[in-house]
Design a protein around this motif. Structure first.
Motif, PDB file in Angstrom:
ATOM      1  N   VAL A 126     -32.938  64.712 -55.502  1.00  0.00           N
ATOM      2  CA  VAL A 126     -32.941  64.183 -54.146  1.00  0.00           C
ATOM      3  C   VAL A 126     -32.141  65.117 -53.249  1.00  0.00           C
ATOM      4  O   VAL A 126     -30.950  65.351 -53.489  1.00  0.00           O
ATOM      5  N   ILE A 127     -32.806  65.667 -52.237  1.00  0.00           N
ATOM      6  CA  ILE A 127     -32.107  66.473 -51.239  1.00  0.00           C
ATOM      7  C   ILE A 127     -31.499  65.520 -50.226  1.00  0.00           C
ATOM      8  O   ILE A 127     -32.209  64.733 -49.589  1.00  0.00           O
ATOM      9  N   LEU A 128     -30.203  65.572 -50.071  1.00  0.00           N
ATOM     10  CA  LEU A 128     -29.501  64.631 -49.200  1.00  0.00           C
ATOM     11  C   LEU A 128     -29.567  65.139 -47.767  1.00  0.00           C
ATOM     12  O   LEU A 128     -28.889  66.100 -47.397  1.00  0.00           O
ATOM     13  N   GLN A 129     -30.386  64.481 -46.976  1.00  0.00           N
ATOM     14  CA  GLN A 129     -30.615  64.905 -45.599  1.00  0.00           C
ATOM     15  C   GLN A 129     -30.440  63.742 -44.639  1.00  0.00           C
ATOM     16  O   GLN A 129     -31.264  62.825 -44.612  1.00  0.00           O
ATOM     17  N   PRO A 130     -29.367  63.732 -43.842  1.00  0.00           N
ATOM     18  CA  PRO A 130     -29.278  62.729 -42.787  1.00  0.00           C
ATOM     19  C   PRO A 130     -30.326  62.968 -41.710  1.00  0.00           C
ATOM     20  O   PRO A 130     -30.674  62.069 -40.958  1.00  0.00           O
ATOM     21  N   SER A 131     -30.824  64.203 -41.655  1.00  0.00           N
ATOM     22  CA  SER A 131     -31.933  64.551 -40.763  1.00  0.00           C
ATOM     23  C   SER A 131     -32.681  65.718 -41.384  1.00  0.00           C
ATOM     24  O   SER A 131     -32.066  66.654 -41.910  1.00  0.00           O
ATOM     25  N   PRO A 155     -35.168  60.249 -42.721  1.00  0.00           N
ATOM     26  CA  PRO A 155     -34.110  60.920 -43.481  1.00  0.00           C
ATOM     27  C   PRO A 155     -34.081  60.410 -44.916  1.00  0.00           C
ATOM     28  O   PRO A 155     -34.632  59.343 -45.228  1.00  0.00           O
ATOM     29  N   THR A 156     -33.432  61.149 -45.787  1.00  0.00           N
ATOM     30  CA  THR A 156     -33.239  60.659 -47.157  1.00  0.00           C
ATOM     31  C   THR A 156     -31.901  59.947 -47.309  1.00  0.00           C
ATOM     32  O   THR A 156     -31.674  59.292 -48.325  1.00  0.00           O
ATOM     33  N   THR A 157     -31.019  60.091 -46.326  1.00  0.00           N
ATOM     34  CA  THR A 157     -29.734  59.392 -46.394  1.00  0.00           C
ATOM     35  C   THR A 157     -29.456  58.695 -45.076  1.00  0.00           C
ATOM     36  O   THR A 157     -29.752  59.222 -43.995  1.00  0.00           O
ATOM     37  N   VAL A 158     -28.909  57.508 -45.168  1.00  0.00           N
ATOM     38  CA  VAL A 158     -28.401  56.761 -44.019  1.00  0.00           C
ATOM     39  C   VAL A 158     -27.019  56.266 -44.408  1.00  0.00           C
ATOM     40  O   VAL A 158     -26.867  55.481 -45.349  1.00  0.00           O
ATOM     41  N   ARG A 159     -26.035  56.791 -43.695  1.00  0.00           N
ATOM     42  CA  ARG A 159     -24.636  56.530 -44.035  1.00  0.00           C
ATOM     43  C   ARG A 159     -24.384  56.916 -45.490  1.00  0.00           C
ATOM     44  O   ARG A 159     -24.548  58.069 -45.852  1.00  0.00           O
ATOM     45  N   SER A 160     -23.998  55.986 -46.347  1.00  0.00           N
ATOM     46  CA  SER A 160     -23.635  56.333 -47.726  1.00  0.00           C
ATOM     47  C   SER A 160     -24.758  56.074 -48.721  1.00  0.00           C
ATOM     48  O   SER A 160     -24.563  56.206 -49.929  1.00  0.00           O
TER      49      SER A 160
END
Length: 708
Positions: free
Chosen positions: A183-188, A231-236
């Motif tokens: 999983v690539i952690l991307q807030p955007s 995105p792939t991440t939202v906050r934590s």
């Protein structure tokens, strides 16, 4: 006692309030606001090395002129002067007081407990052959390119030839606990905005393709049809793009985190001139192989490279690094960065001329701010962002790896760019100037004969014989100034816990001390010191400890002041309680506050204060010996309430073109309330009380003042 002649020529015993009466707030505010917008060109000396929260040189120049020159500041500012005074600065930091004093023909005695501060101020003041620095810097750059430039090459998508990489863009990654997928952690997913580029640029978290989308078009991956706005991440929380499983990613991220190369911005000299925008690409197999090759080369020669292995200690700011698993400072760099930086450090160590070697070591220490895994890519400006763009260690999910050697004439943040920046700074120290906009156009106004460069003094006695600078690494109270020996104390002290100077500067220090031989102030393995004047929760330094440290410094400075001379300092803080230590320190030093003047200190758009209620205005406390001044106050204060003084300040600042915000006004109010408390307490102040009791009395007195 400071006196001024009456009409008959006889001396009067009335105290002189020169700085308080002559300081031209609208004029200085206009200068300071412009300077902060273009500080690198207005005061290029700041390009010597990074320091935090530098105050405008125009404010300090104006304070000195207001105190020691009879002419209006707006006239005197543009002229050359030979004031012949001795100025003390116990918290020299980035050196603003030192530079402005030397330019006006003064000697200066300055100290800071942080060895990076001493180093950078010495670099600014100590003369150097700029041409030699430029020549050796270019030679080192060429030698570095011979060794590592192949690691910063990629294939151009237009001509298929070799092209220079400007930036490698990485994202933190982890394994999905449900499907074991990466999983690539991307807030955007957006890499670049269509501001300085023709398209919006996205990276798909599923197929890792770089997509360029015209503004206004639907951002969808052309390979897998994923909506790239998701995105792939939202906050934590992360969401696996394959199985849609949601999970808290903190527990799944490595210690320290792993990174995935997701995009490259490059520069092809053959093709770039024919393009309207920038050049982005999806990393190919050769690009990934380059990172693997760098790791192998590092492993083969690492024992011969001066790479620091210092542990990251606990701290208010460094705890963030430890939570992410960055246990050593070297963990903040990838293998290619460590290889390139270690190679560069060795090349600098081989420079035979000691003074030039120090200059290039300074360049190295400064430019690593742009060469680490905490740097981010600015999606608007399309460039690498300094790790210290905020006054802390921001650990984001994306990282921007810069080209360590740098591409001459292209990009920013590489070694060759910082050699140029250092040389421009030293050119300014040899031929300083002011920038005038009085005619509607920018005009360079030379201010020689006095440069910033000056002979370095070994002790205080030599300051009285010529324009010299005594620069020491020590607590401010350890300057050893004789009684009644200095004409003014002008400083910008720490603002309680606003900036953790030593925790941040250790990042540069652990590298710089690898390049420094036999430097006494670099003997310790950290810049942290038990006598550092700042609030710090980790070290148990609260208001009482901060107050005690301020008392020690201000008492020593007051004893060194000539009767009636000013101790002036800048200050602002969002918490009014943080002004109580000032009240105590000033009173314990047997001083009183004769006026508080407003002046711009920051850009409103500064990243660390933008969209907050923080103030961009400082309160300048002007203090004088209580015995000399007695119960007299500046005519600019006499008979005015706190509310009236705030109105005075807001009106004066507004006439500069800047309208103070509620945050600005709150800080101005706290400054005036503190000054009123000082004047109320000075006649009955007991220095023998415990620090806690003094703080309680200062706070309760402030709380009783109308408009508090």
């Amino acid at each position: 006692m400071a006196t001024r002649p009456d009409l008959t020529g006889a001396e009067s015993s009335e105290p002189v309030f020169s700085a308080e009466c002559r300081f031209d707030v609208p004029f200085v505010a206009r200068l300071a606001m412009r300077e902060k917008q273009v500080q690198q060109s207005a005061r290029p000396v700041i390009g010597i090395h990074k320091w935090f929260a530098r105050r405008p040189g125009s404010v300090f120049r104006s304070l000195l002129l207001a105190e020691f020159c009879d002419d209006p500041v707006s006239d005197a500012y543009w002229r050359t002067h030979s004031l012949g005074k001795i100025v003390a600065e116990p918290f020299m930091g980035g050196g603003t007081t030192v530079y402005e004093s030397l330019r006006l023909g003064c000697s200066v005695a300055a100290s800071d407990i942080n060895p990076i501060s001493e180093w950078l101020v010495r670099e600014a003041v100590d003369p150097v052959d700029v041409m030699a620095v430029r020549d050796w810097g270019t030679g080192v750059w060429n030698a570095l390119r011979e060794r590592v430039s192949d690691l910063y090459m990629t294939k151009c998508l237009t001509c298929y030839g070799d092209a220079d990489v400007k930036y490698f863009l990485w994202n933190k990654v982890c394994d999905c606990p449900s499907c074991d997928g990466r999983v690539i952690l991307q807030p955007s997913s957006r890499i670049a905005r269509a501001v300085r580029h023709t398209h919006e640029v996205y990276v798909c978290p599923v197929c890792q393709a770089t997509e360029q989308v015209l503004p206004g078009s639907d951002p969808t991956c052309s390979t897998c049809a994923r909506d790239l706005t998701r995105p792939t991440t939202v906050r934590s929380t992360a969401t696996c793009p394959r199985c849609a499983h949601e999970f808290a990613y903190a527990a799944a991220v490595g210690k320290p985190p792993d990174h995935e190369l997701v995009c490259i911005e490059y520069h092809c000299r053959r093709c770039y001139k024919g393009l309207n925008g920038r050049q982005f690409k999806t990393p190919d197999d050769d690009d990934r192989a380059s990172a693997v090759a760098a790791a192998a080369r590092l492993a083969a020669i690492e024992e011969h490279l001066p790479i620091p292995d210092d542990a990251v200690p606990a701290g208010d700011e460094t705890d963030r690094l430890l939570r992410w698993g960055y246990k050593r400072y070297r963990d903040l760099f990838n293998d290619r960065q460590l290889l390139s930086l270690g190679t560069l450090a060795n090349l600098i160590r081989e420079v035979p001329d000691m003074r030039v070697r120090r200059a290039l070591a300074t360049v190295f220490s400064d430019f690593i701010r742009y060469q680490n895994l905490l740097c981010r890519y600015d999606v608007y400006a399309l460039k690498c962002q300094d790790v210290f763009a905020v006054h802390g260690f921001p650990v984001g999910l994306s990282a921007c790896e810069n080209n360590v050697p740098g591409i001459q004439g292209v990009g920013s943040g590489g070694f060759i760019h910082f050699v140029d920046k250092y040389c421009r700074a030293k050119d300014y120290t040899q031929q300083p100037y002011e920038i005038s906009y009085s005619t509607g156009r920018k005009k360079i106004v030379p201010t020689l004969p006095y440069p910033i460069e000056a002979p370095l003094a070994d002790n205080f006695l030599s300051l009285t014989t010529d324009r010299r600078a005594l620069i020491t690494c020590a607590p401010g109270q350890s300057l050893g100034l004789p009684p009644n020996s200095v004409d003014a104390v002008l400083t910008d002290p720490p603002y309680f816990s606003n900036v953790q100077y030593s925790e941040l500067m250790d990042f540069c220090y652990v590298w710089l001390r690898k390049l420094v031989d036999d430097e006494p102030s670099f003997a310790s393995d950290t810049t942290r010191h038990e006598a550092e004047v700042t609030g710090n929760t980790t070290l148990g330094r609260g208001l009482s400890e901060f107050t005690a440290a301020m008392i020690a410094v201000y008492t020593a400075m007051a004893a060194a002041l000539k009767p009636g001379g000013p101790l002036a300092f800048t200050y602002h803080h969002n918490d009014p309680i943080a002004y109580a230590p000032l009240v105590v320190a000033i009173l314990d030093a047997n001083l009183t506050c004769t006026d508080v003047l407003p002046a711009p200190a920051e850009m409103a758009a500064s990243i660390h204060i933008n969209n907050t209620r923080s103030s961009i205005l400082d309160s300048i406390f002007v203090c004088r010996d209580a015995v000399t001044v007695g119960d007299a106050v500046s005519p600019t204060v006499a008979g005015m309430s706190v509310g009236e003084l705030i109105s005075r300040d807001v009106d004066a600042i507004s006439r500069s073109g800047y309208q103070p915000t509620p945050g600005d006004i709150a800080c101005l109010r706290a400054g005036h309330v503190a000054a009123f408390a000082i004047r109320l307490l000075v006649a009955t102040w007991n220095t023998e009380r415990l620090v806690g009791d003094k703080l309680a009395l200062a706070h309760s007195t402030m709380a009783r003042i109308p408009d508090w």
